[in-house]
Motif scaffolding. Structure first.
Motif, mmCIF file in Angstrom:
data_model
loop_
_atom_site.group_PDB
_atom_site.id
_atom_site.type_symbol
_atom_site.label_atom_id
_atom_site.label_comp_id
_atom_site.label_asym_id
_atom_site.label_seq_id
_atom_site.Cartn_x
_atom_site.Cartn_y
_atom_site.Cartn_z
ATOM 1 N N LEU A 185 0.755 -1.080 0.075
ATOM 2 C CA LEU A 185 0.237 -0.046 -0.096
ATOM 3 C C LEU A 185 0.898 1.254 0.038
ATOM 4 O O LEU A 185 0.417 2.339 -0.329
ATOM 5 N N LYS A 186 2.072 1.279 0.452
ATOM 6 C CA LYS A 186 3.372 2.418 0.643
ATOM 7 C C LYS A 186 2.532 3.326 1.246
ATOM 8 O O LYS A 186 2.402 4.551 0.705
ATOM 9 N N LEU A 187 2.187 3.081 2.439
ATOM 10 C CA LEU A 187 1.526 4.159 3.449
ATOM 11 C C LEU A 187 2.711 4.677 4.147
ATOM 12 O O LEU A 187 3.817 4.076 4.520
ATOM 13 N N LYS A 188 2.573 6.076 4.545
ATOM 14 C CA LYS A 188 3.800 6.483 5.103
ATOM 15 C C LYS A 188 3.775 6.788 6.619
ATOM 16 O O LYS A 188 4.802 7.024 7.309
ATOM 17 N N SER A 189 2.547 6.914 7.213
ATOM 18 C CA SER A 189 2.546 7.098 8.701
ATOM 19 C C SER A 189 1.362 6.454 9.255
ATOM 20 O O SER A 189 0.571 5.908 8.651
ATOM 21 N N LEU A 190 1.283 6.461 10.724
ATOM 22 C CA LEU A 190 0.077 5.743 11.219
ATOM 23 C C LEU A 190 -1.201 6.594 10.795
ATOM 24 O O LEU A 190 -2.070 5.860 10.785
ATOM 25 N N ARG A 191 -0.923 8.151 10.722
ATOM 26 C CA ARG A 191 -2.209 8.727 10.241
ATOM 27 C C ARG A 191 -2.799 8.132 8.713
ATOM 28 O O ARG A 191 -3.881 8.163 8.991
ATOM 29 N N ASP A 192 -1.651 8.013 7.877
ATOM 30 C CA ASP A 192 -2.315 7.275 6.484
ATOM 31 C C ASP A 192 -2.934 5.847 6.945
ATOM 32 O O ASP A 192 -3.793 5.565 6.172
ATOM 33 N N TRP A 210 5.393 -2.472 10.349
ATOM 34 C CA TRP A 210 4.086 -2.834 9.870
ATOM 35 C C TRP A 210 3.797 -2.220 8.360
ATOM 36 O O TRP A 210 3.296 -2.880 7.542
ATOM 37 N N LEU A 211 4.024 -0.873 8.416
ATOM 38 C CA LEU A 211 3.897 -0.100 7.069
ATOM 39 C C LEU A 211 4.984 -0.156 6.231
ATOM 40 O O LEU A 211 4.862 0.163 5.014
ATOM 41 N N GLY A 212 6.227 -0.595 6.592
ATOM 42 C CA GLY A 212 7.351 -0.521 5.848
ATOM 43 C C GLY A 212 8.072 0.534 5.693
ATOM 44 O O GLY A 212 8.995 0.742 4.826
ATOM 45 N N THR A 213 8.003 1.513 6.555
ATOM 46 C CA THR A 213 8.634 2.734 6.571
ATOM 47 C C THR A 213 9.742 2.692 7.284
ATOM 48 O O THR A 213 10.992 3.494 6.859
ATOM 49 N N GLY A 214 10.141 1.734 8.000
ATOM 50 C CA GLY A 214 11.393 1.203 8.749
ATOM 51 C C GLY A 214 11.596 2.291 10.009
ATOM 52 O O GLY A 214 12.343 2.057 10.630
ATOM 53 N N TYR A 215 10.750 2.857 10.134
ATOM 54 C CA TYR A 215 10.604 3.906 11.528
ATOM 55 C C TYR A 215 10.427 3.116 12.492
ATOM 56 O O TYR A 215 9.677 2.279 12.840
ATOM 57 N N ILE A 216 11.281 3.438 13.804
ATOM 58 C CA ILE A 216 11.239 2.556 14.843
ATOM 59 C C ILE A 216 10.604 3.675 16.221
ATOM 60 O O ILE A 216 11.446 4.598 16.341
ATOM 61 N N ALA A 217 9.727 3.344 16.899
ATOM 62 C CA ALA A 217 9.295 4.293 18.053
ATOM 63 C C ALA A 217 10.477 4.190 18.954
ATOM 64 O O ALA A 217 11.194 3.362 19.070
ATOM 65 N N ASN A 218 10.681 5.444 19.809
ATOM 66 C CA ASN A 218 11.623 5.634 20.446
ATOM 67 C C ASN A 218 11.906 4.777 21.703
ATOM 68 O O ASN A 218 12.791 4.182 22.140
ATOM 69 N N ARG A 219 10.761 4.163 22.174
ATOM 70 C CA ARG A 219 10.846 3.282 23.251
ATOM 71 C C ARG A 219 10.961 1.857 22.930
ATOM 72 O O ARG A 219 11.274 0.969 23.718
#
Length: 394
Positions: free
Chosen positions: A117-124, A162-171
């Motif tokens: 789906l190539k979504l960029k964020s949790l908002r998307d 989950w989205l494939g953005t590679g971002y990792i939450a700080n915690r």
């Protein structure tokens, strides 16, 4: 049968009969509910979209729809449990299935679909689940809208994974040790906390990005693990004012007097490093002395700089008539000449005493002020009244 008169007096017989009739009717109704298919057909005609909306309807809060007939139960899942009940989605005609009853894809398979789906964020992701992206594939029923709950113990690593953005939450991140992180940051040459904060937000003219294993909030992550202050983190070794220990007021004032600064303009220039011929400011002397030494000896910048000038609002001036008599003796001819004199540019006339204001029109506005003609004695006053004249200065 006979009823004790004392009990009869306490009972409203008419209401008692109504209550008995109502209970009997309910009992009969439960024995004569509409057949499941007929009840479901009626409910589907209402166009309700969800379980919460059904609950609002059955409690009478959807006034725009007709009331629930008495031969249709408010708890159909119990009444029709053995005679046709499937789910709330079937009952309402939406055919939706609650998450608790769904069978979802395995985590890796579900994640693979979401990556396409190539979504960029949790908002998307939230917008996609609501159906706001008409150009993307519809969410399959076997993929949950709340994957963090569904896959909590079966592969979940965060929304970035989950989205494939590679971002990792700080915690969830694993950071470098404090010493290694600090060593790297010091190589970047930041001069102050402001530059660091801009960089930590992903903005750097050199194109350098903050590594994922170094936190943007090191003071929190490395608390009790080596963190001292921003100066130590950046390698500037400067200490914020709130963490410094300053000299006592009299000792600090003695150093500032040695600089022979004339006013606050020169003081600010000195702080900015624009007076290189002056001694460098020691770290134990504050840049904001009025705040640091409030209630600790502060008497104003005249005392701080050694000029002994007292700010206008703290001065005590002569009464109007005495001050005007002094002004008459100067031989000045206009407001312009008075202002030049106040700036110290008429040495032959003298300098303005501290007990005479530079703006007499304000100081004496309610205690005798008429005009500058009256103040200087030039005679340029309403009514032509003249003050004593003196030969104009040479």
């Amino acid at each position: 049968f006979d009823i004790d008169e004392r009990i009869a007096k306490k009972i409203d017989l008419e209401q008692f009969i109504k209550d008995i009739d109502l209970k009997c009717w309910h009992r009969l109704a439960k024995l004569s509910w509409r057949p499941f298919e007929e009840a479901r057909e009626f409910v589907r005609s209402l166009g309700l979209k969800s379980g919460p909306q059904w609950r609002e309807y059955r409690t009478g809060r959807l006034v725009e729809r007709e009331a629930l007939p008495r031969d249709i139960p408010t708890n159909p899942n119990l009444i029709y449990a053995a005679s046709g009940w499937i789910s709330m989605g079937d009952w309402l005609g939406t055919n939706s299935i609650s998450n608790s009853k769904r069978t979802f894809r395995l985590f890796k398979e579900a994640r693979k679909f979401v990556h396409t789906l190539k979504l960029k964020s949790l908002r998307d992701w939230g917008a996609y689940c609501r159906g706001d992206f008409h150009d993307k594939k519809k969410l399959p029923l076997d993929i949950p809208t709340t994957p963090s709950r569904t896959y909590e113990d079966s592969g979940w690593k965060g929304n970035g994974d989950w989205l494939g953005t590679g971002y990792i939450a700080n915690r969830l991140r694993k950071y470098r040790s404090f010493k290694k992180a600090r060593s790297y940051i010091r190589t970047l040459g930041f001069k102050n906390g402001s530059e660091w904060r801009v960089f930590s937000k992903g903005v750097d003219p050199r194109g350098i990005k903050l590594p994922d294993d170094i936190p943007a909030n090191p003071e929190s992550v490395y608390k009790n693990k080596g963190w001292k202050n921003m100066g130590d983190w950046l390698g500037t070794f400067s200490v914020s004012n709130r963490c410094r220990v300053f000299r006592p007021y009299n000792q600090a004032k003695q150093f500032v007097h040695s600089l022979k600064l004339k006013n606050t303009v020169e003081w600010n220039a000195y702080l900015r490093g624009e007076l290189p011929h002056k001694k460098k400011k020691p770290q134990d002397i504050p840049t904001t002395p009025a705040e640091t030494y409030a209630n600790k000896g502060w008497l104003g910048f005249g005392d701080w700089l050694g000029t002994n000038r007292v700010s206008n609002w703290k001065r005590t001036y002569l009464p109007f008539q005495e001050a005007r008599r002094y002004a008459w003796g100067l031989g000045l001819q206009s407001k312009t000449e008075w202002e030049i004199f106040c700036r110290g540019l008429l040495p032959k006339v003298g300098t303005l005493p501290s007990h005479i204001p530079t703006n007499p029109n304000r100081t004496y506005s309610k205690t005798g002020w008429v005009s500058y003609g009256d103040w200087l004695g030039t005679g340029n006053v309403p009514g032509g009244v003249r003050g004593p004249q003196k030969k104009k200065y040479a």
